[in-house]
Design a protein around this motif. Sequence first.
Motif, PDB file in Angstrom:
ATOM      1  N   PRO A 103       0.812  -1.225   0.000  1.00 48.46           N
ATOM      2  CA  PRO A 103       0.000   0.000   0.000  1.00 48.46           C
ATOM      3  C   PRO A 103       0.845   1.274   0.000  1.00 48.46           C
ATOM      4  N   GLY A 104       1.987   1.245   0.693  1.00 46.47           N
ATOM      5  CA  GLY A 104       2.856   2.418   0.693  1.00 46.47           C
ATOM      6  C   GLY A 104       3.402   2.732  -0.688  1.00 46.47           C
ATOM      7  N   LEU A 105       3.805   1.693  -1.420  1.00 49.70           N
ATOM      8  CA  LEU A 105       4.290   1.898  -2.784  1.00 49.70           C
ATOM      9  C   LEU A 105       3.170   2.385  -3.702  1.00 49.70           C
ATOM     10  N   LEU A 106       1.976   1.842  -3.512  1.00 49.66           N
ATOM     11  CA  LEU A 106       0.843   2.302  -4.319  1.00 49.66           C
ATOM     12  C   LEU A 106       0.530   3.769  -4.042  1.00 49.66           C
ATOM     13  N   ALA A 107       0.621   4.174  -2.770  1.00 51.57           N
ATOM     14  CA  ALA A 107       0.401   5.585  -2.434  1.00 51.57           C
ATOM     15  C   ALA A 107       1.427   6.473  -3.132  1.00 51.57           C
ATOM     16  N   PHE A 108       2.678   6.029  -3.143  1.00 51.02           N
ATOM     17  CA  PHE A 108       3.735   6.780  -3.835  1.00 51.02           C
ATOM     18  C   PHE A 108       3.442   6.893  -5.327  1.00 51.02           C
ATOM     19  N   ILE A 109       3.052   5.784  -5.941  1.00 47.08           N
ATOM     20  CA  ILE A 109       2.779   5.781  -7.383  1.00 47.08           C
ATOM     21  C   ILE A 109       1.592   6.681  -7.713  1.00 47.08           C
ATOM     22  N   PHE A 110       0.524   6.567  -6.940  1.00 43.09           N
ATOM     23  CA  PHE A 110      -0.657   7.393  -7.198  1.00 43.09           C
ATOM     24  C   PHE A 110      -0.333   8.880  -7.059  1.00 43.09           C
ATOM     25  N   ILE A 149       8.704   6.768  16.003  1.00 43.70           N
ATOM     26  CA  ILE A 149       8.224   8.153  16.058  1.00 43.70           C
ATOM     27  C   ILE A 149       8.458   8.856  14.725  1.00 43.70           C
ATOM     28  N   LEU A 150       9.643   8.675  14.147  1.00 43.70           N
ATOM     29  CA  LEU A 150       9.934   9.291  12.851  1.00 43.70           C
ATOM     30  C   LEU A 150       8.985   8.781  11.772  1.00 43.70           C
ATOM     31  N   SER A 151       8.660   7.501  11.826  1.00 51.25           N
ATOM     32  CA  SER A 151       7.753   6.924  10.828  1.00 51.25           C
ATOM     33  C   SER A 151       6.398   7.613  10.861  1.00 51.25           C
ATOM     34  N   TYR A 152       5.858   7.781  12.062  1.00 49.61           N
ATOM     35  CA  TYR A 152       4.534   8.389  12.169  1.00 49.61           C
ATOM     36  C   TYR A 152       4.567   9.888  11.866  1.00 49.61           C
ATOM     37  N   VAL A 153       5.658  10.550  12.202  1.00 51.24           N
ATOM     38  CA  VAL A 153       5.770  11.977  11.876  1.00 51.24           C
ATOM     39  C   VAL A 153       5.790  12.174  10.363  1.00 51.24           C
ATOM     40  N   ILE A 154       6.620  11.384   9.668  1.00 51.79           N
ATOM     41  CA  ILE A 154       6.685  11.489   8.205  1.00 51.79           C
ATOM     42  C   ILE A 154       5.349  11.110   7.582  1.00 51.79           C
ATOM     43  N   PHE A 155       4.712  10.093   8.139  1.00 52.17           N
ATOM     44  CA  PHE A 155       3.395   9.683   7.640  1.00 52.17           C
ATOM     45  C   PHE A 155       2.385  10.823   7.750  1.00 52.17           C
ATOM     46  N   MET A 156       2.347  11.493   8.891  1.00 50.63           N
ATOM     47  CA  MET A 156       1.380  12.576   9.081  1.00 50.63           C
ATOM     48  C   MET A 156       1.681  13.765   8.172  1.00 50.63           C
ATOM     49  N   VAL A 157       2.959  14.066   7.967  1.00 49.42           N
ATOM     50  CA  VAL A 157       3.315  15.160   7.059  1.00 49.42           C
ATOM     51  C   VAL A 157       2.901  14.820   5.628  1.00 49.42           C
ATOM     52  N   ALA A 158       3.145  13.576   5.214  1.00 50.82           N
ATOM     53  CA  ALA A 158       2.756  13.157   3.865  1.00 50.82           C
ATOM     54  C   ALA A 158       1.245  13.234   3.679  1.00 50.82           C
ATOM     55  N   GLU A 159       0.502  12.763   4.666  1.00 49.93           N
ATOM     56  CA  GLU A 159      -0.960  12.827   4.578  1.00 49.93           C
ATOM     57  C   GLU A 159      -1.440  14.279   4.529  1.00 49.93           C
ATOM     58  N   ALA A 160      -0.822  15.136   5.331  1.00 48.39           N
ATOM     59  CA  ALA A 160      -1.224  16.545   5.342  1.00 48.39           C
ATOM     60  C   ALA A 160      -0.965  17.203   3.991  1.00 48.39           C
ATOM     61  N   LEU A 161       0.192  16.917   3.386  1.00 51.17           N
ATOM     62  CA  LEU A 161       0.494  17.495   2.074  1.00 51.17           C
ATOM     63  C   LEU A 161      -0.467  16.987   1.007  1.00 51.17           C
ATOM     64  N   LEU A 162      -0.771  15.698   1.060  1.00 49.82           N
ATOM     65  CA  LEU A 162      -1.714  15.146   0.086  1.00 49.82           C
ATOM     66  C   LEU A 162      -3.093  15.782   0.229  1.00 49.82           C
ATOM     67  N   PHE A 215       6.812  11.212  -2.340  1.00 47.16           N
ATOM     68  CA  PHE A 215       8.121  10.779  -1.857  1.00 47.16           C
ATOM     69  C   PHE A 215       8.144  10.687  -0.330  1.00 47.16           C
ATOM     70  N   LEU A 216       7.403  11.551   0.340  1.00 46.56           N
ATOM     71  CA  LEU A 216       7.289  11.427   1.791  1.00 46.56           C
ATOM     72  C   LEU A 216       6.546  10.142   2.168  1.00 46.56           C
ATOM     73  N   ALA A 217       5.547   9.779   1.375  1.00 47.15           N
ATOM     74  CA  ALA A 217       4.842   8.517   1.617  1.00 47.15           C
ATOM     75  C   ALA A 217       5.793   7.333   1.467  1.00 47.15           C
ATOM     76  N   LEU A 218       6.668   7.406   0.470  1.00 48.70           N
ATOM     77  CA  LEU A 218       7.663   6.345   0.293  1.00 48.70           C
ATOM     78  C   LEU A 218       8.631   6.310   1.470  1.00 48.70           C
ATOM     79  N   ASP A 219       9.053   7.479   1.936  1.00 48.73           N
ATOM     80  CA  ASP A 219       9.943   7.541   3.104  1.00 48.73           C
ATOM     81  C   ASP A 219       9.267   6.955   4.341  1.00 48.73           C
ATOM     82  N   ALA A 220       7.997   7.297   4.535  1.00 42.08           N
ATOM     83  CA  ALA A 220       7.269   6.763   5.690  1.00 42.08           C
ATOM     84  C   ALA A 220       7.201   5.241   5.631  1.00 42.08           C
TER      85      ALA A 220
END
Length: 204
Positions: A16-23, A102-115, A151-156
Amino acid sequence: MGLSQAGLAALILTVPGLLAFIFAVVAENKKPTDDKAEQIFANGVTTCNFPDDPTIALGILAVIFLFISAILATVSFYYPFDKKPVSKSILWRSTSLVIFTILSYVIFMVAEALLLWAILVESDHCNNNRHLGEIQAYPTAKAGLFGGAGFLALDATLFFLIALMLTVNSRADYLELEADDRGSYGEVTTEYPVGVITHQIDRV
């Protein structure tokens, strides 16, 4: 068995993370530019009609799949691999695991916010397409929002994988230590003092 289950969990949360990056990347490439808008100027009002595009739909899919990846990662952190549960307090003793989680969830939230920001801005420009006066440039979502969020989604996703690996290592260390403790306490000694052996021989 535990490693195979952990590998399966890693694969399940990665997809799912890779699919989010691709989309997100495809949404960035499909985002209409101002030169593709059709201009209609009448009665002092300019109407900007953009061609139909899948940008918003792709962005929503990216949000959904990234959220699914985060849920799967959270479940995998505490899943009892090989039917051997380990308490959260034991896992959180690892400093590196805490940091990467903690870093994983922070990056995840930033990626979701940007999207979400990119989706809302693009949707607003498509719906509110009437502007007073004659304009030359038509407003669209800022370039790079969808791509950067992708790319943030991929990092997360990568950080979730690292956190899962650290979780598996912490589990293995704890279970190995627990097995060693049980083995040391469970040993039965067959050695007798020398005096007892001599007494038994004398009786014979």
